[in-house]
Write an enzyme that holds these catalytic residues in place. Structure first.
Site, mmCIF file in Angstrom:
data_model
loop_
_atom_site.group_PDB
_atom_site.id
_atom_site.type_symbol
_atom_site.label_atom_id
_atom_site.label_comp_id
_atom_site.label_asym_id
_atom_site.label_seq_id
_atom_site.Cartn_x
_atom_site.Cartn_y
_atom_site.Cartn_z
ATOM 1 C CD1 TRP A 185 39.213 31.479 41.435
ATOM 2 C CD2 TRP A 185 40.037 33.022 42.908
ATOM 3 N NE1 TRP A 185 40.344 31.649 41.101
ATOM 4 C CE2 TRP A 185 40.883 32.338 41.851
ATOM 5 C CE3 TRP A 185 40.635 33.748 43.912
ATOM 6 C CZ2 TRP A 185 42.401 32.817 41.873
ATOM 7 C CZ3 TRP A 185 41.887 34.233 43.889
ATOM 8 C CH2 TRP A 185 42.848 33.906 42.917
ATOM 9 C CD GLU A 224 36.250 34.361 39.601
ATOM 10 O OE1 GLU A 224 36.234 34.572 40.886
ATOM 11 O OE2 GLU A 224 36.697 35.119 39.092
ATOM 12 C CE LYS A 226 42.996 33.005 37.580
ATOM 13 N NZ LYS A 226 43.563 33.885 38.552
ATOM 14 C CG ASP A 257 37.162 37.318 36.037
ATOM 15 O OD1 ASP A 257 37.528 37.906 35.115
ATOM 16 O OD2 ASP A 257 37.556 37.784 37.339
ATOM 17 C CG HIS A 260 38.783 34.128 34.895
ATOM 18 N ND1 HIS A 260 38.319 33.779 36.300
ATOM 19 C CD2 HIS A 260 39.493 35.254 35.352
ATOM 20 C CE1 HIS A 260 39.111 34.419 37.229
ATOM 21 N NE2 HIS A 260 39.893 35.379 36.731
ATOM 22 C CG HIS A 284 34.151 38.470 39.241
ATOM 23 N ND1 HIS A 284 35.205 37.768 39.857
ATOM 24 C CD2 HIS A 284 33.011 38.802 40.123
ATOM 25 C CE1 HIS A 284 34.666 37.580 41.177
ATOM 26 N NE2 HIS A 284 33.569 38.262 41.269
ATOM 27 C CG ASP A 292 42.812 36.576 34.808
ATOM 28 O OD1 ASP A 292 42.146 37.824 34.723
ATOM 29 O OD2 ASP A 292 43.039 36.129 35.960
ATOM 30 C CG ASP A 294 42.278 40.868 37.349
ATOM 31 O OD1 ASP A 294 40.708 40.885 37.071
ATOM 32 O OD2 ASP A 294 43.129 40.068 37.606
ATOM 33 C CG ASP A 324 37.840 40.427 40.018
ATOM 34 O OD1 ASP A 324 38.744 41.097 40.627
ATOM 35 O OD2 ASP A 324 37.939 39.138 39.704
HETATM 36 C C1 RNT Z 1 40.926 35.808 40.429
HETATM 37 C C2 RNT Z 1 39.499 36.048 40.308
HETATM 38 C C3 RNT Z 1 38.983 36.250 41.768
HETATM 39 C C4 RNT Z 1 39.692 37.549 42.360
HETATM 40 C C5 RNT Z 1 39.251 37.991 43.436
HETATM 41 C C6 RNT Z 1 39.950 39.015 44.214
HETATM 42 O O1 RNT Z 1 41.440 35.390 39.173
HETATM 43 O O2 RNT Z 1 39.048 36.777 39.340
HETATM 44 O O3 RNT Z 1 37.838 36.821 41.457
HETATM 45 O O4 RNT Z 1 40.101 38.456 41.411
HETATM 46 O O5 RNT Z 1 38.429 37.203 44.317
HETATM 47 ZN ZN ZN Z 2 37.182 37.404 39.290
#
Ligand code: RNT
Ligand code: ZN
Length: 416
Positions: A185, A224, A226, A257, A260, A284, A292, A294, A324
């Site tokens: 990523w 990945e 985003k 993810d 994202h 993720h 985003d 998390d 994640d």
């Molecule tokens: C960031 C991505 C990535 C990170 C990790 C720490 O937006 O989701 O995967 O969260 O690599």
């Molecule tokens: Zn991620």
């Protein structure tokens, strides 16, 4: 919880599901096999052990709950404890900045397998398999652009880093006799308008092609996609469209993810389309709140629907499930367990769907019957099956993990 009650409730649940053609024993057995890659960065707010610098790259942890892991030993202790509360056998997902650098500064273009030897040994001793991530954030050379940087010096630095990471992942995979899944990523993007959208994407393509050139049998690479990062709101080089095209043409694993995408987008709908064109998915599992953010994964509609789509697409075996999120506002171990168990609940719920019957109804044009069964399935005794799954695997049933985590907090994390 009382053993007889758990078993009795399960027997009743089993009967109820059998009526609609679902075998609960089979679902439980499948869930037991499902590995979840535990993201090591939940233990210490994505800090790592390279230096004391701040987190950059457009991601952020919020909160300051006491007890975060301060060194490798503490990260490992936390993960070992987490393992005792989870049914099934899981993996650990490491970032490059979590290397065992022995107190010395090892720059990203110098990292080697030896910096992960103690992790490899620890994983073996604790029956964990490892996954890996290159780390292009939180470094003086991170800037706004890493692998997509027009400056050859900076770009080559990150190419070298990422190739070295692939070698490390390859070594991990060979030792554990199971491919190590390595995620790439990069945060690359722009805070404000760019008139070079295509140019950076061309550069990123070239960098990735260079990085992925060599075939490494012990590992699998994934990239990945985003939407945006903090301070990088106007443009993301590695957008969804970019990586869909990249993964489809290069036959590389697509990392999805769940945080994202646009807040109103249906993430579950992407699964079947992607699986037609990319070899596998890396997940993720996360929870976006307005952005985003998390947040800790929970059993919400988005996640439930997501895993249903994966099972309906016959894609569970083509997906590597990882977590994640990074919540620093509550007990971090608690956050781990909530998120992992929520993911297991969503997978189980998907495995318990009366799919054959639903598909029969759909084929016969019986719309009312299909909708009715979908609705009724929601209130079947799912909880009794999940309790049984945990009971069978000798881990806390129901909310019993709360006092276990409180005890660990009292004895371990509160003393940090
Ligand atoms: C960031 C991505 C990535 C990170 C990790 C720490 O937006 O989701 O995967 O969260 O690599
Ligand atoms: Zn991620």
């Amino acid at each position: 919880m009382n053993e007889n009650k758990i078993l009795k409730a399960y027997e009743m649940a089993k009967e109820r599901y059998a009526v609609i053609g679902v075998d609960t024993d089979k679902a439980v057995a499948e869930l037991e096999k499902q590995q979840i890659s535990l993201h090591c960065w939940q233990t210490d707010d994505v800090g790592g052990f390279e230096n004391d610098g701040s987190l950059t790259g457009g991601i952020q942890t919020t909160g300051n709950y006491p007890g975060k892991a301060r060194n490798i030993e503490e990260v490992r202790a936390d993960l070992e404890f987490v393992k005792t509360l989870l049914a099934g056998n899981h993996r650990v997902n490491l970032h490059e900045i979590y290397g065992d650098f022995g107190g010395k500064f090892v720059d990203r273009d110098q990292v080697e397998v030896k910096h992960f030897q103690s992790w490899i040994d620890w994983a073996k001793a604790n029956n964990f398999k490892l996954d890996f991530n290159s780390t292009s954030f939180s470094h003086p050379k991170s800037g706004d652009l890493s692998l997509a940087n027009p400056d050859k010096g900076i770009r080559d630095f990150w190419i070298e880093h990422t190739i070295r990471c692939r070698r490390i992942a390859d070594a991990m995979g060979k030792v554990q006799d199971d491919p190590c899944i390595m995620n790439i990523w990069v945060h690359d993007g722009q805070k404000d308008f760019t008139v070079n959208r295509r140019k950076y994407r061309e550069i990123l393509t070239e960098s990735l092609d260079e990085i992925l050139k060599e075939d490494m049998p012990g590992m699998k690479s994934c990239v990945e996609a985003k939407l945006f990062g903090i301070g990088l709101e106007s443009y993301t080089v590695g957008s969804m469209d970019f990586f869909e095209g990249y993964c489809a043409t290069r036959k590389v694993i697509y990392t999805l993810d769940t945080g994202h995408y646009e807040p109103t987008e249906n993430v579950a709908d992407k699964v079947s389309a992607l699986l037609l064109y990319v070899p596998e998915l890396m997940l993720h599992v996360s929870r976006p709140v307005r952005w985003d953010s998390d947040h800790v994964t929970i059993m919400n509609d988005m996640t439930l629907e997501f895993f249903k789509e994966l099972v309906r697409s016959d894609g569970l075996h083509r997906a590597h499930v990882g977590l994640d999120y990074f919540d620093a506002s509550i007990n971090r171990i608690g956050a781990y367990i909530i998120g992992t168990r929520a993911t297991q609940k969503c997978i189980l719920s998907a495995l318990l769907e009366p799919l054959a019957k639903l598909r029969e109804y759909e084929a016969e044009g019986k719309g009312f019957q299909k909708l009715a069964l979908l609705e009724e399935a929601k209130t079947l005794p799912f909880g009794a099956v999940f309790d049984y799954f945990n009971y069978k695997n000798n881990v806390p049933v129901g909310a019993e993990f709360i006092p276990a985590i409180e005890k660990y907090e009292k004895e371990v994390t509160s003393k940090r």
